[in-house]
Design a protein around this motif. Structure first.
Motif, PDB file in Angstrom:
ATOM      1  N   ARG B 330       0.825  -1.203   0.000  1.00 65.32           N
ATOM      2  CA  ARG B 330       0.000   0.000   0.000  1.00 65.32           C
ATOM      3  C   ARG B 330       0.855   1.247   0.000  1.00 65.32           C
TER       4      ARG B 330
ATOM      5  N   PHE C  12      -8.611  -7.829   1.506  1.00 64.24           N
ATOM      6  CA  PHE C  12      -8.732  -6.545   0.805  1.00 64.24           C
ATOM      7  C   PHE C  12      -8.034  -6.657  -0.524  1.00 64.24           C
ATOM      8  N   ILE C  14      -6.157  -4.879  -3.380  1.00 62.42           N
ATOM      9  CA  ILE C  14      -5.461  -3.617  -3.579  1.00 62.42           C
ATOM     10  C   ILE C  14      -4.775  -3.635  -4.932  1.00 62.42           C
ATOM     11  N   VAL C  22      -4.624  -8.527   0.402  1.00 58.58           N
ATOM     12  CA  VAL C  22      -4.057  -8.822   1.709  1.00 58.58           C
ATOM     13  C   VAL C  22      -5.167  -9.414   2.561  1.00 58.58           C
ATOM     14  N   ALA C  24      -6.723  -9.515   5.912  1.00 62.14           N
ATOM     15  CA  ALA C  24      -6.711  -8.723   7.132  1.00 62.14           C
ATOM     16  C   ALA C  24      -7.262  -9.546   8.292  1.00 62.14           C
ATOM     17  N   GLU C  43      -2.327  -6.084  18.492  1.00 59.09           N
ATOM     18  CA  GLU C  43      -1.493  -4.948  18.119  1.00 59.09           C
ATOM     19  C   GLU C  43      -2.096  -4.235  16.913  1.00 59.09           C
ATOM     20  N   SER C  44      -1.488  -3.121  16.587  1.00 58.21           N
ATOM     21  CA  SER C  44      -1.973  -2.326  15.470  1.00 58.21           C
ATOM     22  C   SER C  44      -1.930  -3.149  14.178  1.00 58.21           C
ATOM     23  N   GLY C  45      -2.987  -3.076  13.422  1.00 56.09           N
ATOM     24  CA  GLY C  45      -3.024  -3.783  12.140  1.00 56.09           C
ATOM     25  C   GLY C  45      -3.406  -5.242  12.278  1.00 56.09           C
ATOM     26  N   SER C  46      -3.822  -5.657  13.457  1.00 53.85           N
ATOM     27  CA  SER C  46      -4.122  -7.084  13.606  1.00 53.85           C
ATOM     28  C   SER C  46      -5.516  -7.423  13.100  1.00 53.85           C
ATOM     29  N   GLY C  47      -6.289  -6.440  12.705  1.00 48.86           N
ATOM     30  CA  GLY C  47      -7.581  -6.737  12.101  1.00 48.86           C
ATOM     31  C   GLY C  47      -8.758  -6.468  13.006  1.00 48.86           C
ATOM     32  N   LYS C  48      -8.520  -5.801  14.118  1.00 48.95           N
ATOM     33  CA  LYS C  48      -9.604  -5.559  15.061  1.00 48.95           C
ATOM     34  C   LYS C  48     -10.701  -4.700  14.444  1.00 48.95           C
ATOM     35  N   SER C  49     -10.296  -3.572  13.899  1.00 45.82           N
ATOM     36  CA  SER C  49     -11.300  -2.672  13.334  1.00 45.82           C
ATOM     37  C   SER C  49     -12.026  -3.328  12.173  1.00 45.82           C
ATOM     38  N   THR C  50     -11.283  -4.100  11.417  1.00 49.78           N
ATOM     39  CA  THR C  50     -11.913  -4.747  10.273  1.00 49.78           C
ATOM     40  C   THR C  50     -13.048  -5.660  10.725  1.00 49.78           C
ATOM     41  N   GLU C 171     -12.080   1.242  19.947  1.00 54.99           N
ATOM     42  CA  GLU C 171     -11.093   2.125  20.566  1.00 54.99           C
ATOM     43  C   GLU C 171     -11.724   3.455  20.970  1.00 54.99           C
ATOM     44  N   HIS C 203      -6.428  -1.688  22.021  1.00 53.16           N
ATOM     45  CA  HIS C 203      -5.118  -2.321  22.094  1.00 53.16           C
ATOM     46  C   HIS C 203      -4.537  -2.144  23.500  1.00 53.16           C
TER      47      HIS C 203
HETATM   48  N1  LIG Z   1      -9.837  -0.474   3.232  1.00 55.83           N
HETATM   49  C1  LIG Z   1      -8.738  -1.258   3.334  1.00 55.83           C
HETATM   50  N2  LIG Z   1      -8.085  -1.607   2.197  1.00 55.83           N
HETATM   51  C2  LIG Z   1      -6.989  -2.372   2.253  1.00 55.83           C
HETATM   52  N3  LIG Z   1      -6.473  -2.843   3.390  1.00 55.83           N
HETATM   53  C3  LIG Z   1      -7.051  -2.516   4.558  1.00 55.83           C
HETATM   54  C4  LIG Z   1      -8.207  -1.697   4.581  1.00 55.83           C
HETATM   55  N4  LIG Z   1      -8.591  -1.536   5.848  1.00 55.83           N
HETATM   56  C5  LIG Z   1      -7.684  -2.222   6.599  1.00 55.83           C
HETATM   57  N5  LIG Z   1      -6.764  -2.817   5.819  1.00 55.83           N
HETATM   58  C6  LIG Z   1      -5.652  -3.650   6.273  1.00 55.83           C
HETATM   59  O1  LIG Z   1      -6.157  -4.651   7.071  1.00 55.83           O
HETATM   60  C7  LIG Z   1      -5.299  -4.888   8.184  1.00 55.83           C
HETATM   61  C8  LIG Z   1      -6.084  -4.788   9.472  1.00 55.83           C
HETATM   62  O2  LIG Z   1      -6.469  -3.446   9.674  1.00 55.83           O
HETATM   63  P1  LIG Z   1      -7.361  -2.949  10.913  1.00 55.83           P
HETATM   64  O3  LIG Z   1      -7.648  -1.516  10.737  1.00 55.83           O
HETATM   65  O4  LIG Z   1      -8.503  -3.859  11.063  1.00 55.83           O
HETATM   66  O5  LIG Z   1      -6.347  -3.140  12.117  1.00 55.83           O
HETATM   67  P2  LIG Z   1      -6.562  -2.740  13.662  1.00 55.83           P
HETATM   68  O6  LIG Z   1      -6.304  -3.959  14.402  1.00 55.83           O
HETATM   69  O7  LIG Z   1      -7.847  -2.069  13.847  1.00 55.83           O
HETATM   70  O8  LIG Z   1      -5.372  -1.757  13.881  1.00 55.83           O
HETATM   71  P3  LIG Z   1      -5.303  -0.398  14.759  1.00 55.83           P
HETATM   72  O9  LIG Z   1      -5.042  -0.817  16.132  1.00 55.83           O
HETATM   73  O10 LIG Z   1      -4.163   0.334  14.188  1.00 55.83           O
HETATM   74  O11 LIG Z   1      -6.605   0.289  14.585  1.00 55.83           O
HETATM   75  C9  LIG Z   1      -4.177  -3.908   8.111  1.00 55.83           C
HETATM   76  O12 LIG Z   1      -3.057  -4.541   7.538  1.00 55.83           O
HETATM   77  C10 LIG Z   1      -4.686  -2.868   7.154  1.00 55.83           C
HETATM   78  O13 LIG Z   1      -3.612  -2.371   6.409  1.00 55.83           O
END
Ligand SMILES: Nc1ncnc2c1ncn2[C@@H]1O[C@H](COP(=O)(O)OP(=O)(O)OP(=O)(O)O)[C@@H](O)[C@H]1O
Ligand SMILES: Nc1ncnc2c1ncn2[C@@H]1O[C@H](COP(=O)(O)OP(=O)(O)OP(=O)(O)O)[C@@H](O)[C@H]1O
Ligand SMILES: [Mg+2]
Ligand SMILES: [Mg+2]
Ligand code: NI
Lengths: 294, 331, 293, 313, 567
Positions: B330, C12, C14, C22, C24, C43-50, C171, C203
């Motif tokens: 990305r 996702f 891309i 990728v 997620a 941790e950050s990027g682990s997919g929680k928000s997704t 969060e 987190h």
């Molecule tokens: N719209 C999107 N398009 C492509 N990749 C995405 C998109 N949204 C999230 N990702 C990827 O999916 C993965 C998980 O993202 P997510 O936001 O769920 O993490 P998170 O655990 O919420 O992190 P944080 O603590 O930073 O909020 C990350 O690698 C992110 O780059």
């Protein structure tokens, strides 16, 4: 804790009021819009006050500026001030029509591409890129040459149809970043549809940006139109500043010393476009504190 | 990387396709019959002769074939570098006519675009955040960018050409000369080139200076600038970095502006009777020589596409971020 | 179970025309009942928000299924009547150019068109008082005129206006001050007591631990450990969970290094594919150590 | 005593008047000491950090002095201050993620930066410091975007301390990192102090728990002033200022469940620094405020190295 | 700063313009300024070809300087001047014999003979060659010997034949004989071989350069020598550029229409024109207003006459042209043909600008303004809304069209100017798809015959390419034209008799309306060359033009009269 938090929330207080505060105190903005408004007023008033046909032949050809003919007369004795007034009108019209259409298309494409993303974005992006790399003035030359431009509005239309791509790109980028803002999600969770979100949530957030885009498109349209007019692809009816320039040039105004025929229209175009640019930078400064003079 | 360029090439390819198709379509679906004008120009009264001539020219230009065939022929001819015959300069092939004009146009566009870009950027960078300079460079810059190209051109021609008599107002080189590689001739070329160059250069200069000035202010306020300042780095270094980063968007800007610059060059050429593509296009328009017009248009499109591509490559070379963005997932 | 995630995967796309992808979220399954708080940690990027967004129907799932009250998630008016979400940044959750109480107006437009103005005002007032906000103080103001805590509470009040059963809180306290943060957490605790299910994404382990009955630990999109909060925190089985816990700064305790695991507990206890139940309701995944097959 | 700040006043010029972000702050910092600076958002932590190295365009030095190693820092004079920056005082900024020029390879940037300060780069030293924070030397030949957030953070740490400054200001350097990275970075900072790369350090954060792990002394600020300053353990275990106590009470910790112990926040919000009220600034939110609080409480040393600004302490 | 005074008489540039050639005069590749004549106004783009058959677009000087004709024509003396021919005469009513000058050589050294002449005229047998119709009445061209050419006619069209004699280029048979029809018609003819006083030296995008042949036959035979050793004809893209160059003295002769040049002639710019007062220029052709007589109400002579009276030509002459042109006489015959104007006919039937008369004519013929919109309607009450087309970009004509529209309005005729592209206009003109147009395609020639042929030629075909755009049908008039053609060119009285009748028909029926005489635009700078033609004094009285077909009408002779200013 990010930089955002550092200045928030107290710093945010009165962002809009602050914008207004800076707007009225921003020399660039005030001067820029002042000049544009003054010329617009001139364009609105002069034809009404003086009346008459701007192309009508007068009795005193080639006379220099005088009390009777403020800007002098042409080879044909036409009153240049009157032409100037009419020309300003057309010039503003071309700017408004061309800039308006370009802004509308740019916004539509930019919003949809930026908000929808995915395949729609890819396709629109490609379209934008195609129109972007095609040298538009060359296209306009060709289209004008074949179709012939009758009126200012048709000219504006063509200019509008070809000058939107950079605007679309810029708006797309903005939309793209706004789209990930959480209030958009919140609106979706309140049951709002795509169109509503674009128009009611996203667009209002970039209103200043959209306005600036429009200003630049407006100025750009005027310049393009004047180039077209100058090489003889202007509207065949009416008067515009570009046509005045073309006429002055064609009838060798400068060589014959009739500078008053040649200078005002060019100066007015320069003034309008320049003032718009200046105003634009002023706006930029108002909305982006970093640019303000410290 | 490959992907990035593949994608760019796809866009360029599509653009080219669209341009060619539009280019082919326009004259065929617009009013006005080129053959009729060819015939009309020859002063013939004899109806039979007129008919013969009409048939002859229709055959010559391939108008007697079905449309799809004409379209395919058009592409085929294009790849042979054959743009057909000029009507106005009949019977010269369009490619030779354009070939004669292109060096002049390039000689005008390339230096004026590059120099205005370089000088404008320097000037803008220099002016940024320096009150005094800012207050002079900026207004001048605005006035310059806002000027219609031809207006400045005509004013220059009048002031420096007719009134002061320092520069010639028309032609690519002295009418007393024959092209050769002597110094006098080159000087003469330069002499004629100066005014058109200057008008293009000045108008573009203003735009770049302003763009750069705004861009660099953003950069000077950026985090890395602040960090350097906090570590006591001299302003020179900070500006140098800011400049480098601010130049990147200006490169993209160059690509965006190309079309406008080319258009400006065309108009300027017309004012100075400079024997380049601009003058040619004007004549082609006036003479309804759409084969020439098509050729010139295609030439410009190809030129702009190539220039865009070069800019793309340059951008990738100078901005490490794009490279990493392309390699990683990305951007 | 009210909410059930079954083998949920998210990819996702891309790149140009979705050329690359990728993952997620990978094969995530857990569930959530009414009145229950499940915290999602990683941790950050682990997919929680997704995961949160998929539950909210803001992103479609690529594999597996999410069901709410037995029906698959369908983003739409009906769904959002019962399921709502709140996000990390209260400032970006409000459209800065409009007054903050517009969030209520949006709901009225969609769900309560017919409710007369007075009645609506009363309901808004009630709901604001529920989150301990003074209507007079917050209504008619722009977002920038309100504090982060007030804004977060406005959002909760907005959700409460609907007949919600599940709240996804992503969060929601990370942008708040220590003291405001605890107020918002306490509010969630009260709501939970009224039967609201909450998916609490964070987190910050100490926050997750404060509220939740059960904890899901995510790493790179996969669940590594899942179970009752006290079990997960008290007896972490997965090396990653241990590492996380060891890194948390505690007031009254020195930083310790994570107790090293010499063998993968999953395989040691005979796990074969999927999560393994190591204790009642306590699941763990393979540690992926060198010794693992 | 290496750093002595007395009665420092730094104001922000804004449209509506001056924001008194630092309003008479005095404290000292000894060689080898790490001072943890905590407090609610907006209490002036970053302002202090910036004041000690570089005032930004809107800041105004309104009074007070800063003495470092016996020399007074000309903090209001950008030009003269330049001699001290990096050599004497250095900074790890809050924005470490974006502090590196994105279009320069790191080695080049560092070389150019050092050269501009009249120092030649000792690559071996640089690499050894990098390895100390776990950065491979290849990092030097990369562009900043090719590094993860934590790596960038650590790189900035190394760069900022290359000239062995006497005072290092670390402003919220860990708040954007996850717990594990946060731990690594914090430990690296301690290592820097222990290796003598920096003599003393001000560690700004809003996370009391984290500070406790790093700092020798903790200073709690409230609304542009000092509230309490004491050795770390004392602040955590025996706070004297009501604000510190309330702050500690609102901190959840692993193991604390709301069902077991319901934590409480501090009601109300800090006063506006535009026109701060007279007297104790915490008075409005203070559960134990009394008459005397209408007067400014002086900073009193209630025990050795324990300073409190409260009538009731 | 010099030009703030006003428009009437601008002052010359502050510093005398430097001569661009001077920089390079030492260079062998540059032309010495004092031996070079710089001209412009003929060519608008790169020289397309050197093919004398393509008279309409061949490079400047192809015919006249490189290729020559048998005769020249002297409009002042109204007679043919022998050129390649030593003499020519009618040996009987249908046989014309030409004696060629001896000793003429082609520029490649081959001798010029009668065979070349025969060959050149026989090229016209090809269908697409512009003078193909000559062979409708020419039966044979033979060369009994090397110096004699004999033409035998089926019908002797004396007037037309004279025209042919000075208009047709003679090309070398030995080079042209193998060329195909398309090569003859369309060939570029690089490296032309002619008999003329110049050869092409070089060409470029915007110029052709001609060099004088020092072995030109005319030096001895005619005792003439064109003075400029080099002629550079420049393709300026527009009039104002030409004017700028003229002011810079980089140009010696501009054959452009330079609006406002009157001011410069009066100012101290070193510019001369033929007259030093209006109209400044000789007249070259007549601009006609052409009504399409197949449409109502233009089919009605009364309407056409009313239209003619409604046009304020004076305003066009003064307002649009700044007096650079002259109003046309009612007959439309150029001043050079003054002797053929029958004053009696003009006195009785002529017309002038007279709105009152126009209104009366309209009213009498039944065109009245019935609905009070200020415009008259047709007899059946339907509206009259005429469109006047002139090519877009022809600014002077566009202005003139606007002026016509305005003055027709005062008489109650609604005329709207319209500016289609030239191409489209040609198409509409050819097909008859127009109401009114302006046209000037017939130039000064040896005989008014060419004008009347243009006016009356029959039959009207579906496509009218070059003549009778009005599609006016009058058998008697066409008969008279043919009759005129067969009057011997030395029989002036005979010509007058026929022409007088034609004039009567023209003025009675007004098939096309003469407007003004376009000038033989020629403005010359005296800085390098002097003795330009002028009406006053002993200056030559020829036309100073490089226009195609005009070199034979005096343009070449002008070159021989020039003198270097330096001397
Ligand atoms: N719209 C999107 N398009 C492509 N990749 C995405 C998109 N949204 C999230 N990702 C990827 O999916 C993965 C998980 O993202 P997510 O936001 O769920 O993490 P998170 O655990 O919420 O992190 P944080 O603590 O930073 O909020 C990350 O690698 C992110 O780059
Ligand atoms: N550029 C500025 N202009 C005006 N006021 C400012 C500016 N920067 C900060 N302030 C104000 O100064 C006060 C102190 O700000 P400072 O950034 O020092 O707080 P902080 O303790 O670092 O907070 P945080 O924890 O959010 O970083 C705040 O009230 C803030 O609103
Ligand atoms: Mg997240
Ligand atoms: Mg801070
Ligand atoms: Ni395992």
């Amino acid at each position: 804790m990010t930089a955002l938090q550092e200045v928030a929330p107290r710093e945010r207080a009165g962002v809009r009021r602050e914008a207004l505060y800076f707007a009225v105190r921003n020399g660039k903005l005030v001067t820029g819009f002042g000049i544009v408004l003054a010329l617009l007023l001139l364009g609105l008033i002069v034809p009404v006050l003086l009346g008459g046909n701007p192309n009508e032949y007068g009795t005193r050809p080639m006379s220099p500026p005088s009390a009777e003919h403020w800007f002098g007369t042409t080879t044909f004795g036409q009153d240049i001030f009157l032409q100037f007034g009419h020309g300003l009108r057309s010039t503003f019209a071309v700017g408004a029509i061309g800039g308006g259409i370009a802004a509308a298309i740019g916004m539509l494409v930019g919003f949809v591409a930026g908000y929808r993303g995915g395949l729609v974005d890819e396709i629109l992006n490609m379209l934008t890129n195609i129109v972007l790399v095609i040298p538009t003035l060359a296209v306009l030359l060709i289209i004008n040459a074949y179709l012939g431009i009758r009126s200012v509005s048709v000219q504006g239309l063509f200019i509008g149809l070809t000058s939107w791509p950079w605007a679309a790109r810029a708006i797309r980028a903005q939309t793209f970043s706004l789209r990930t803002r959480e209030f958009v999600d919140l609106a979706r969770m309140s049951g709002a549809g795509t169109w509503r979100i674009i128009t009611r949530e996203i667009a209002p957030n970039m209103s200043s940006y959209l306005f600036m885009t429009f200003i630049l498109l407006f100025g750009g349209s005027i310049l393009i139109a004047s180039s077209l007019d100058f090489i003889g692809l202007g509207p065949t009816e009416g008067v515009s500043l570009g046509l005045m320039l073309q006429n002055a040039n064609q009838w060798s105004a400068l060589q014959l010393g009739l500078w008053w025929w040649f200078v005002p229209p060019g100066a007015a175009i320069t003034a309008i476009v320049g003032a718009l640019y200046v105003a634009n930078v002023g706006l930029d400064e108002v909305f982006n504190p970093k640019l303000r003079e410290t | 990387m490959r992907r990035y360029f593949g994608r760019k090439l796809l866009i360029y390819g599509l653009t080219f396709f669209v341009a060619v198709t539009v280019n082919w379509m326009i004259p065929r679906f617009m009013p006005g019959d080129p053959v009729a004008s060819m015939v009309a120009r020859a002063n013939i009264t004899q109806p039979a002769a007129v008919e013969a001539m009409r048939r002859y020219y229709s055959g010559l230009f391939g108008f007697d074939q079905p449309l799809w065939q004409q379209y395919l022929n058009f592409w085929a001819a294009l790849f042979r570098g054959d743009f057909g015959l000029s009507i106005w300069l009949f019977p010269h092939p369009v490619s030779t006519v354009i070939g004669g004009a292109v060096p002049y146009t390039l000689a005008l566009i390339v230096p004026s675009v590059l120099l205005s870009w370089v000088v404008g950027n320097r000037l803008g960078a220099y002016a940024a955040r320096r009150k005094l300079l800012d207050n002079t460079v900026l207004p001048v810059g605005y006035v310059l960018t806002a000027m219609p190209y031809m207006w400045l051109a005509v004013l220059l021609a009048w002031a420096l050409g007719v009134l002061a008599g320092v520069f010639p107002v028309a032609g690519g080189y002295s009418f007393s000369m024959r092209p050769n590689w002597s110094w006098t001739f080159l000087l003469d070329l330069l002499h004629h080139w100066t005014l058109p160059f200057l008008s293009l250069f000045l108008v573009a200069l203003g735009g770049w200076a302003i763009g750069m000035r705004n861009m660099i202010i953003y950069e000077l306020e950026s985090d890395y600038s602040n960090y350097l300042a906090a570590l006591g780095a001299p302003a020179r270094l900070i500006r140098k970095y800011a400049f480098r980063n601010a130049v990147l968007p200006q490169i993209t800007g160059l690509a965006l502006q190309l079309g406008v610059l080319v258009a400006g060059a065309l108009v300027t050429e017309i004012v100075f009777a400079y024997p380049g593509l601009g003058s040619l296009i004007l004549k082609a328009i006036q003479n309804k020589d759409f084969f020439l017009l098509q050729g010139a248009f295609l030439f410009i499109v190809i030129g702009v596409l190539i220039a865009n591509f070069i800019i793309d490559i340059v951008y990738v070379v100078v901005d490490p971020r794009t490279r990493a963005g392309m390699a990683g997932a990305r951007a | 179970m009210m909410l059930k995630l079954d083998d949920v995967t998210k990819e996702f796309r891309i790149g140009a025309f979705g050329g690359k992808s990728v993952t997620a979220v990978r094969n995530v399954s857990f569930d959530l009942g009414p009145g229950e708080v499940v915290s999602l940690i990683g941790e950050s990027g682990s997919g929680k928000s997704t995961i949160g967004r998929m539950i909210l129907g803001l992103n479609p799932v690529s594999g597996g299924s999410i069901t709410f009250e037995g029906r698959p998630v369908r983003a739409g008016k009906e769904y959002y009547r019962h399921v709502q979400g709140i996000f990390q940044d209260p400032f970006s959750s409000f459209n800065p150019v409009f007054k903050a109480d517009r969030v209520f107006g949006l709901i009225k437009d969609t769900y309560y068109r017919t409710v007369p103005g007075e009645e609506w005002a009363r309901r808004v007032g009630d709901s604001l008082r529920d989150v301990r906000l003074d209507p007079g103080q917050v209504l008619g103001k722009y977002p920038h005129q309100l504090s982060g805590g007030q804004l977060q509470r406005l959002l909760i009040a907005r959700a409460l206006l609907l007949d919600i059963k599940l709240l996804v809180a992503d969060e929601i306290t990370s942008m708040l001050d220590a003291s405001t943060r605890i107020d918002v957490l306490n509010l969630l605790a009260d709501l939970k007591a009224r039967g609201l299910g909450v998916l609490y994404i964070t987190h910050d382990l100490s926050l997750g631990n404060y509220l939740a009955e059960r904890t899901v630990v995510l790493r790179r999109g996969s669940v590594v450990e899942l179970g009752p909060t006290e079990r997960v925190f008290g007896d972490p089985l997965h090396p990653y969970t241990r590492e996380l816990l060891a890194a948390v700064p505690r007031l009254h305790q020195e930083w310790a290094d994570a107790t090293p695991v010499d063998a993968c507990l999953y395989h040691a206890r005979g796990g074969t594919g999927g999560l393994m139940e190591a204790g009642p309701g306590h699941f763990v995944a393979c540690a992926g150590l060198g010794t693992c097959p | 005593m290496s750093l002595r700040v007395s009665e420092l006043k730094v104001y922000y010029r804004t449209l509506k008047g001056e924001v008194r972000a630092l309003d008479g702050l005095s404290f000292g910092l000894a060689d080898g000491e790490i001072l943890g600076l905590v407090g609610e958002s907006g209490c002036g932590k970053s302002t202090l950090g910036k004041s000690l190295i570089r005032l930004d365009g809107r800041m105004r030095h309104a009074g007070g002095t800063v003495v470092l190693d016996g020399e007074e820092l000309p903090i209001a004079d950008d030009r003269r201050m330049n001699d001290y920056r990096f050599h004497q005082v250095s900074l790890i900024p809050q924005y470490a993620m974006s502090a590196l020029n994105p279009t320069r390879k790191i080695r080049r940037m560092v070389t150019e930066l050092l050269r501009s300060r009249g120092v030649t780069l000792d690559t071996a030293e640089l690499e050894s410091r990098m390895s100390q924070v776990g950065l491979p030397r290849e990092v030097l030949d990369r562009y900043p975007i090719e590094l993860s957030g934590g790596m960038k953070q650590r790189m900035v740490m190394v760069v900022s301390t290359l000239l062995d400054p006497s005072l290092l200001i670390a402003d919220e350097v860990t708040s954007a990192l996850d717990v594990s990275t946060q731990k690594a970075v914090a430990r690296a900072l301690l290592g820097f102090r222990d290796s003598g790369y920096v003599k003393s350090m001000i560690f700004v954060t809003h996370d009391l728990a984290l500070t406790h792990h790093i700092a020798d002394t903790i200073m709690v600020m409230y609304a542009g002033r000092l509230a309490e300053k004491a050795p770390a353990d004392v602040i955590v275990k025996a706070p004297r200022h009501p604000y510190t106590r309330l702050l500690l009470d609102s901190l959840p910790e692993v193991g604390v469940r709301h069902t077991d112990r319901r934590l409480t926040g501090i009601a109300g919000s800090p006063p506006s620094l535009l026109d701060p009220p007279a007297g104790c600034r915490f008075r409005d939110r203070c559960p134990i405020a009394g008459e005397e609080c209408a007067e400014d409480p002086p900073v009193a040393e209630v025990a050795a190295g324990h300073y409190v600004a409260c009538w009731k302490a | 700063a010099a030009c703030t005074g006003g428009g009437s008489t601008p002052t010359p540039p502050a510093s005398p313009a430097q001569n661009q050639g001077a920089v390079a005069s030492a260079d062998p590749d540059s032309l010495p300024r004092n031996e070079t004549l710089y001209t412009t106004g003929t060519q608008w783009g790169p020289p397309p070809n050197f093919n004398p058959i393509r008279e309409w677009d061949s490079a400047v000087g192809t015919k006249g300087l490189v290729y020559e004709t048998l005769f020249h024509y002297d409009p002042n003396a109204a007679k043919l001047t022998p050129w390649l021919a030593a003499s020519g005469s009618w040996t009987d009513d249908t046989t014309y014999e030409v004696k060629l000058r001896p000793g003429i050589k082609w520029s490649d050294g081959q001798a010029f003979t009668a065979k070349d002449v025969v060959f050149s005229y026989e090229l016209g047998k090809m269908e697409t060659i512009p003078y193909h119709n000559l062979w409708d009445w020419l039966t044979a061209a033979e060369a009994p010997d090397d110096q004699t050419v004999r033409f035998t006619f089926s019908t002797a069209n004396y007037q037309e034949w004279d025209f042919m004699l000075y208009s047709r280029s003679i090309v070398p048979e030995h080079i042209w004989k193998d060329r195909s029809e398309s090569e003859v018609l369309d060939g570029v003819n690089e490296n032309p071989v002619g008999t003329g006083a110049y050869t092409f030296m070089s060409k470029d995008q915007d110029r052709v350069v001609l060099r004088r042949r020092d072995d030109w036959w005319g030096k001895a035979a005619l005792n003439m020598e064109p003075k400029p050793r080099y002629i550079v004809d420049i393709a300026t893209p527009s009039n104002e550029v030409a004017m700028g160059m003229l002011l810079q003295k980089g140009l010696d002769l501009s054959n452009n229409f330079l609006p406002g040049v009157a001011n410069l002639v009066q100012g101290n710019f070193g510019l001369t024109t033929y007259y030093d007062q209006p109209p400044y220029m000789l007249s070259a052709n007549t601009a006609w207003l052409v009504p399409n007589s197949t449409r109502k109400p233009m089919d009605d002579p009364a309407f056409r006459k009313a239209l003619a009276s409604s046009i304020n030509v004076k305003q066009i002459v003064e307002g649009v042209y700044g007096n650079l042109v002259k109003a046309a006489s009612p007959t439309g015959l150029l001043p050079q043909w003054e002797q053929f104007v029958d004053q009696g006919v003009v006195g009785a039937s002529g017309f002038g600008f007279d709105p009152a008369k126009a209104k009366k004519l309209l009213a009498d013929a039944g065109y009245r303004d019935r609905d009070g919109d200020g415009y008259v309607e047709k007899k059946d009450g339907s509206k009259i809304a005429l469109t006047l087309i002139v090519p877009s970009g022809w600014t002077d004509w566009m202005e003139a069209a606007r002026s016509i529209s305005a003055s027709a309005k005062t008489a109650g005729i609604q005329v709207t100017p319209d500016f289609p592209d030239f191409n489209a206009l040609v198409e509409r003109r050819t097909k008859g798809d127009f109401d009114l147009l302006v046209n000037n395609e017939r130039q000064l020639s040896n005989s008014p015959y060419t004008y009347y042929e243009y006016m009356f030629q029959l039959p009207v075909r579906a496509q009218q390419n070059t003549v009778n755009f009005a599609r006016y049908e009058n058998e008697r008039a066409w008969g008279l034209v043919k009759q005129l053609d067969q009057v011997r060119t030395d029989d002036v009285e005979g010509m007058k008799k026929v022409i007088s009748q034609l004039q009567q028909i023209h003025l009675d029926d007004m098939p096309i309306i003469p407007l003004w005489y376009n000038g033989l635009w020629a403005q010359a700078s005296t800085s390098v060359w002097k003795n330009w033609p002028a009406a006053n004094g002993s200056a030559p009285k020829t036309g100073a033009v490089m226009w195609r077909n005009w070199l034979e009408l005096g343009g070449f002779e002008t070159l021989t009269q020039l003198q270097p200013s330096g001397s």
